[in-house]
Write a protein that holds these residues in place. Structure first.
Motif, PDB file in Angstrom:
ATOM      1  N   LEU A 154       0.818  -1.211   0.000  1.00  0.00           N
ATOM      2  CA  LEU A 154       0.000   0.000   0.000  1.00  0.00           C
ATOM      3  C   LEU A 154       0.854   1.264   0.000  1.00  0.00           C
ATOM      4  CD1 LEU A 154      -2.765  -1.140   2.511  1.00  0.00           C
ATOM      5  CD2 LEU A 154      -3.143  -0.485   0.119  1.00  0.00           C
ATOM      6  N   GLY A 155       2.169   1.103  -0.145  1.00  0.00           N
ATOM      7  CA  GLY A 155       3.055   2.258  -0.143  1.00  0.00           C
ATOM      8  C   GLY A 155       3.310   2.802   1.245  1.00  0.00           C
ATOM      9  N   ARG A 156       3.199   1.939   2.247  1.00  0.00           N
ATOM     10  CA  ARG A 156       3.389   2.337   3.646  1.00  0.00           C
ATOM     11  C   ARG A 156       4.513   1.503   4.264  1.00  0.00           C
ATOM     12  NH1 ARG A 156      -2.802   1.675   5.466  1.00  0.00           N
ATOM     13  NH2 ARG A 156      -1.943   2.055   7.549  1.00  0.00           N
ATOM     14  N   SER A 157       5.635   1.454   3.548  1.00  0.00           N
ATOM     15  CA  SER A 157       6.737   0.584   3.967  1.00  0.00           C
ATOM     16  C   SER A 157       7.299   0.965   5.330  1.00  0.00           C
ATOM     17  CB  SER A 157       7.849   0.600   2.917  1.00  0.00           C
ATOM     18  OG  SER A 157       7.428  -0.053   1.740  1.00  0.00           O
ATOM     19  N   GLU A 158       7.345   2.261   5.627  1.00  0.00           N
ATOM     20  CA  GLU A 158       7.851   2.686   6.937  1.00  0.00           C
ATOM     21  C   GLU A 158       7.000   2.087   8.053  1.00  0.00           C
ATOM     22  OE1 GLU A 158      10.831   3.996   8.848  1.00  0.00           O
ATOM     23  OE2 GLU A 158      10.699   4.973   6.882  1.00  0.00           O
ATOM     24  N   GLU A 159       5.672   2.054   7.840  1.00  0.00           N
ATOM     25  CA  GLU A 159       4.776   1.462   8.833  1.00  0.00           C
ATOM     26  C   GLU A 159       4.936  -0.051   8.914  1.00  0.00           C
ATOM     27  OE1 GLU A 159       0.593   2.819   8.811  1.00  0.00           O
ATOM     28  OE2 GLU A 159       1.249   4.199   7.229  1.00  0.00           O
ATOM     29  N   SER A 160       5.373  -0.660   7.819  1.00  0.00           N
ATOM     30  CA  SER A 160       5.490  -2.122   7.803  1.00  0.00           C
ATOM     31  C   SER A 160       6.664  -2.624   8.634  1.00  0.00           C
ATOM     32  CB  SER A 160       5.642  -2.617   6.361  1.00  0.00           C
ATOM     33  OG  SER A 160       6.957  -2.407   5.872  1.00  0.00           O
ATOM     34  N   LEU A 161       7.690  -1.796   8.808  1.00  0.00           N
ATOM     35  CA  LEU A 161       8.928  -2.273   9.430  1.00  0.00           C
ATOM     36  C   LEU A 161       8.741  -2.762  10.871  1.00  0.00           C
ATOM     37  CD1 LEU A 161      11.424   0.289   7.888  1.00  0.00           C
ATOM     38  CD2 LEU A 161      11.411  -2.193   7.536  1.00  0.00           C
ATOM     39  N   PRO A 162       7.959  -2.072  11.729  1.00  0.00           N
ATOM     40  CA  PRO A 162       7.764  -2.625  13.081  1.00  0.00           C
ATOM     41  C   PRO A 162       7.096  -4.001  13.073  1.00  0.00           C
ATOM     42  CG  PRO A 162       7.116  -0.311  13.009  1.00  0.00           C
ATOM     43  CD  PRO A 162       7.355  -0.734  11.597  1.00  0.00           C
ATOM     44  N   TYR A 163       6.224  -4.248  12.101  1.00  0.00           N
ATOM     45  CA  TYR A 163       5.590  -5.565  12.015  1.00  0.00           C
ATOM     46  C   TYR A 163       6.599  -6.621  11.575  1.00  0.00           C
ATOM     47  CZ  TYR A 163       1.063  -3.373  12.733  1.00  0.00           C
ATOM     48  OH  TYR A 163       0.005  -2.690  13.274  1.00  0.00           O
ATOM     49  N   TYR A 164       7.442  -6.272  10.593  1.00  0.00           N
ATOM     50  CA  TYR A 164       8.493  -7.218  10.212  1.00  0.00           C
ATOM     51  C   TYR A 164       9.422  -7.489  11.394  1.00  0.00           C
ATOM     52  CZ  TYR A 164       7.407  -7.293   5.208  1.00  0.00           C
ATOM     53  OH  TYR A 164       6.802  -7.496   3.984  1.00  0.00           O
ATOM     54  N   ASP A 165       9.766  -6.431  12.141  1.00  0.00           N
ATOM     55  CA  ASP A 165      10.640  -6.616  13.303  1.00  0.00           C
ATOM     56  C   ASP A 165       9.984  -7.533  14.334  1.00  0.00           C
ATOM     57  OD1 ASP A 165      12.494  -4.942  12.146  1.00  0.00           O
ATOM     58  OD2 ASP A 165      11.879  -3.165  13.277  1.00  0.00           O
ATOM     59  N   ARG A 166       8.690  -7.348  14.527  1.00  0.00           N
ATOM     60  CA  ARG A 166       7.959  -8.182  15.484  1.00  0.00           C
ATOM     61  C   ARG A 166       7.952  -9.644  15.035  1.00  0.00           C
ATOM     62  NH1 ARG A 166       1.545  -7.652  15.918  1.00  0.00           N
ATOM     63  NH2 ARG A 166       1.106  -9.573  17.091  1.00  0.00           N
ATOM     64  N   ALA A 167       7.717  -9.868  13.736  1.00  0.00           N
ATOM     65  CA  ALA A 167       7.703 -11.240  13.219  1.00  0.00           C
ATOM     66  C   ALA A 167       9.078 -11.883  13.332  1.00  0.00           C
ATOM     67  CB  ALA A 167       7.237 -11.238  11.764  1.00  0.00           C
ATOM     68  N   ILE A 168      10.124 -11.113  13.027  1.00  0.00           N
ATOM     69  CA  ILE A 168      11.486 -11.654  13.057  1.00  0.00           C
ATOM     70  C   ILE A 168      11.932 -11.934  14.485  1.00  0.00           C
ATOM     71  CG2 ILE A 168      13.898 -11.050  12.573  1.00  0.00           C
ATOM     72  CD1 ILE A 168      12.754  -9.571  10.048  1.00  0.00           C
ATOM     73  N   ALA A 169      11.450 -11.141  15.442  1.00  0.00           N
ATOM     74  CA  ALA A 169      11.763 -11.419  16.849  1.00  0.00           C
ATOM     75  C   ALA A 169      11.207 -12.777  17.269  1.00  0.00           C
ATOM     76  CB  ALA A 169      11.195 -10.313  17.738  1.00  0.00           C
ATOM     77  N   LEU A 170      10.067 -13.148  16.686  1.00  0.00           N
ATOM     78  CA  LEU A 170       9.451 -14.443  16.988  1.00  0.00           C
ATOM     79  C   LEU A 170      10.074 -15.576  16.182  1.00  0.00           C
ATOM     80  CD1 LEU A 170       5.742 -13.215  16.994  1.00  0.00           C
ATOM     81  CD2 LEU A 170       6.990 -14.068  18.998  1.00  0.00           C
ATOM     82  N   ALA A 171      10.551 -15.258  14.969  1.00  0.00           N
ATOM     83  CA  ALA A 171      11.100 -16.289  14.078  1.00  0.00           C
ATOM     84  C   ALA A 171      12.305 -15.711  13.336  1.00  0.00           C
ATOM     85  CB  ALA A 171      10.029 -16.760  13.094  1.00  0.00           C
ATOM     86  N   PRO A 172      13.457 -15.641  13.992  1.00  0.00           N
ATOM     87  CA  PRO A 172      14.630 -14.971  13.400  1.00  0.00           C
ATOM     88  C   PRO A 172      15.113 -15.587  12.092  1.00  0.00           C
ATOM     89  CG  PRO A 172      14.947 -15.357  15.752  1.00  0.00           C
ATOM     90  CD  PRO A 172      13.718 -16.112  15.360  1.00  0.00           C
ATOM     91  N   GLU A 173      14.832 -16.873  11.866  1.00  0.00           N
ATOM     92  CA  GLU A 173      15.324 -17.542  10.663  1.00  0.00           C
ATOM     93  C   GLU A 173      14.264 -17.631   9.559  1.00  0.00           C
ATOM     94  OE1 GLU A 173      18.608 -18.572  10.346  1.00  0.00           O
ATOM     95  OE2 GLU A 173      18.708 -17.387  12.192  1.00  0.00           O
ATOM     96  N   ASN A 174      13.176 -16.909   9.708  1.00  0.00           N
ATOM     97  CA  ASN A 174      12.110 -16.951   8.708  1.00  0.00           C
ATOM     98  C   ASN A 174      12.525 -16.122   7.493  1.00  0.00           C
ATOM     99  OD1 ASN A 174       9.642 -16.162   7.230  1.00  0.00           O
ATOM    100  ND2 ASN A 174       8.575 -17.233   8.871  1.00  0.00           N
ATOM    101  N   GLY A 175      12.858 -16.811   6.397  1.00  0.00           N
ATOM    102  CA  GLY A 175      13.357 -16.128   5.208  1.00  0.00           C
ATOM    103  C   GLY A 175      12.341 -15.213   4.566  1.00  0.00           C
ATOM    104  N   VAL A 176      11.057 -15.579   4.617  1.00  0.00           N
ATOM    105  CA  VAL A 176      10.018 -14.744   4.009  1.00  0.00           C
ATOM    106  C   VAL A 176       9.944 -13.396   4.715  1.00  0.00           C
ATOM    107  CG1 VAL A 176       7.544 -14.535   3.576  1.00  0.00           C
ATOM    108  CG2 VAL A 176       8.694 -16.721   3.190  1.00  0.00           C
ATOM    109  N   CYS A 177       9.959 -13.422   6.045  1.00  0.00           N
ATOM    110  CA  CYS A 177       9.897 -12.170   6.806  1.00  0.00           C
ATOM    111  C   CYS A 177      11.158 -11.336   6.602  1.00  0.00           C
ATOM    112  CB  CYS A 177       9.708 -12.468   8.288  1.00  0.00           C
ATOM    113  SG  CYS A 177       8.171 -13.322   8.690  1.00  0.00           S
ATOM    114  N   ARG A 178      12.305 -11.990   6.597  1.00  0.00           N
ATOM    115  CA  ARG A 178      13.560 -11.253   6.430  1.00  0.00           C
ATOM    116  C   ARG A 178      13.637 -10.608   5.047  1.00  0.00           C
ATOM    117  NH1 ARG A 178      17.226 -12.458  10.778  1.00  0.00           N
ATOM    118  NH2 ARG A 178      18.425 -10.756   9.854  1.00  0.00           N
ATOM    119  N   PHE A 179      13.197 -11.341   4.032  1.00  0.00           N
ATOM    120  CA  PHE A 179      13.212 -10.777   2.680  1.00  0.00           C
ATOM    121  C   PHE A 179      12.202  -9.636   2.562  1.00  0.00           C
ATOM    122  CE2 PHE A 179      11.727 -10.660  -1.747  1.00  0.00           C
ATOM    123  CZ  PHE A 179      12.929 -10.388  -2.381  1.00  0.00           C
TER     124      PHE A 179
END
Length: 489
Positions: A154-179
């Protein structure tokens, strides 16, 4: 053979787990002949076929089961997943909505529906359902990732980053989230962190090469070393990142470049390449290798510090022969146009990759949607479109002249581009070709733009000769086309 189909299913799964897929499928096909006609058995058969990625058979048995028991949200859910895997996004959305209607408390139904809707370009709906799934199942990584992905699209990448960080904190090796996080970082201009995270593509959506025995270059000294730089992803990616090869040469390396045949003739003129091949000779001595898109990370480059344009070139005699001939053919026996404009409206569908196919559908525009451009006086439009989509010229009857006859590779296309004053194209390889040559190009971008174009800019440091016209929302081609028509007048 076991008496019950359930016991037979256990044998089939055991064969599958052991890697003997042919025997598992053979036993499954035999068992189907005596399958009890009840909803549980047909559902189990569907699950087995889904396990072995036979989507048509899985769909058939799920539908049989639903015919006997239509109020079965779990089966509607599995039907939706199979439709998604088979590329039937409409069917997937319908099935998942029924599952939710029948059991609105199940988080996975919303999470999978959000994935389907994102593939369809329905990003607002995808976000809403991902948020619902997250509320029903807190700290579930797929739900959090889907929220982040929808925000990014939706063109809101800055807003997306805390969600990616939250997902990666739960699953650090998740390639989909990291990518996904890498893409948001790149779209927001954080290239240092973005390039580093982009290396996770090898754990997510790309397969590393296994035929190379030499180490991958990680930025160390190249003096006296022979390095192989090899194509990855699409033609456009190589056309964009080939600009970094001269920097390897400047560091003292002997540079071998491996690219698909359609790129060889064009790229053999790039400075700094000692040898260019399409097929690698096993006897060739190499010390290191590097995937093409990995170069800016290892060279610590950003769009503003990258080598400038033009870095691609066409011999002057070919510019005159191909470009001049094109221009002359358009002006014989008719008035000289004010402008000759090239058009490309479709990308490569990549039928082997369902996700890439959906991206191509979102980035490609039907030729009929470009009709308002033809209403501008004094312009001759020519087509550089390749493949089946060029048939739309005849189907629409629009005044567009096909000039692709005889084109066999990118060198031919490059030479012929010198016969037009401007290229207007969707986001596909030819925009990188024109940009790398330093020729004027106007790109029509889908709303969920590729990371390299950012989110709002109308220009890009990658290609100073490019102007970007963006969809304000998925499916809205009228807005950028009207803007382009206004600029042409």
């Amino acid at each position: 053979m076991p008496n019950s189909f359930r016991l037979l299913a256990q044998d089939i799964l055991a064969l599958g787990e052991a890697g003997d897929i042919p025997s598992a499928l053979e036993k499954l096909h035999e068992g189907i002949q005596t399958l009890p006609q009840d909803p549980h058995s047909t559902f189990l058969a569907g699950c087995l076929y889904e396990r072995f990625r036979d989507w048509p058979q899985a769909r058939s048995f799920y539908l049989q089961s639903l015919h006997m028991n239509v109020h079965a949200p779990r089966i509607w859910h599995r039907l939706g997943i199979v439709c998604l895997e088979a590329g039937d996004l409409d069917g997937a959305e319908r099935a998942l909505k029924v599952a939710i209607q029948q059991k609105p408390s199940e988080a996975p139904y919303y999470i999978d529906l959000s994935l389907v809707q994102a593939r369809r370009g329905l990003f607002d709906d995808a976000l809403e359902n991902a948020v619902t799934g997250d509320a029903l199942f807190p700290d579930h990584v797929p739900a959090i990732n889907n929220i982040a992905h929808a925000l990014q699209c939706l063109g809101r990448s800055e807003e997306s980053l805390p969600y990616y960080d939250r997902a990666i904190a739960l699953a650090p090796e998740n390639g989909v989230c990291r990518f996904g996080r890498a893409v948001s970082l790149l779209k927001t201009g954080n290239f240092d962190a973005g390039w580093r995270e982009y290396e996770w593509r090898w754990r997510c959506c790309q397969t590393p090469r296994t035929d190379l025995t030499v180490p991958q270059w990680e930025g160390e000294d190249l003096s006296g070393k022979t390095i192989l730089v090899h194509h990855e992803q699409g033609y456009g990616d190589t056309l964009q990142f080939i600009r970094f090869v001269p920097l390897l040469k400047a560091r003292g390396a002997t540079v071998v470049v491996q690219v698909p045949i359609p790129l060889v003739r064009l790229l053999e003129r790039v400075e700094g390449i000692d040898q260019i091949v399409s097929v690698l000779d096993p006897a060739l001595h190499l010390d290191l290798h590097c995937p093409m898109v990995g170069l800016p990370f290892r060279l610590k480059m950003t769009p503003s510090t990258a080598p400038g344009c033009p870095y691609l070139s066409v011999p002057a005699e070919e510019q005159i022969r191909e470009g001049g001939a094109l221009r002359q053919s358009l002006t014989e026996n008719m008035a000289q146009p004010d402008l000759i404009v090239g058009l490309v409206w479709n990308g490569d569908p990549r039928a082997h990759d369902p996700v890439a196919t959906q991206v191509d559908r979102r980035r490609s525009v039907p030729l009929e949607k470009l009709a308002p451009l033809m209403e501008v006086d004094g312009i001759r439009f020519v087509s550089f479109q390749l493949g089946m989509p060029k048939n739309q010229i005849a189907e629409t009857g629009l005044p567009v002249t096909d000039v692709t006859d005889g084109i066999i590779d990118f060198a031919d296309t490059a030479a012929r581009l010198y016969g037009v004053d401007l290229l207007i194209s969707v986001d596909t390889s030819i925009v990188h070709l024109a940009g790398g040559l330093g020729l004027p190009v106007w790109m029509i971008s889908r709303s969920d733009a590729c990371w390299r174009w950012g989110e709002t800019a109308t220009t890009t440091s990658w290609y100073p000769s490019m102007r970007i016209f963006r969809q304000p929302r998925s499916g809205d081609w009228e807005t950028p086309v009207a803007e382009i028509a206004g600029m042409l007048r």
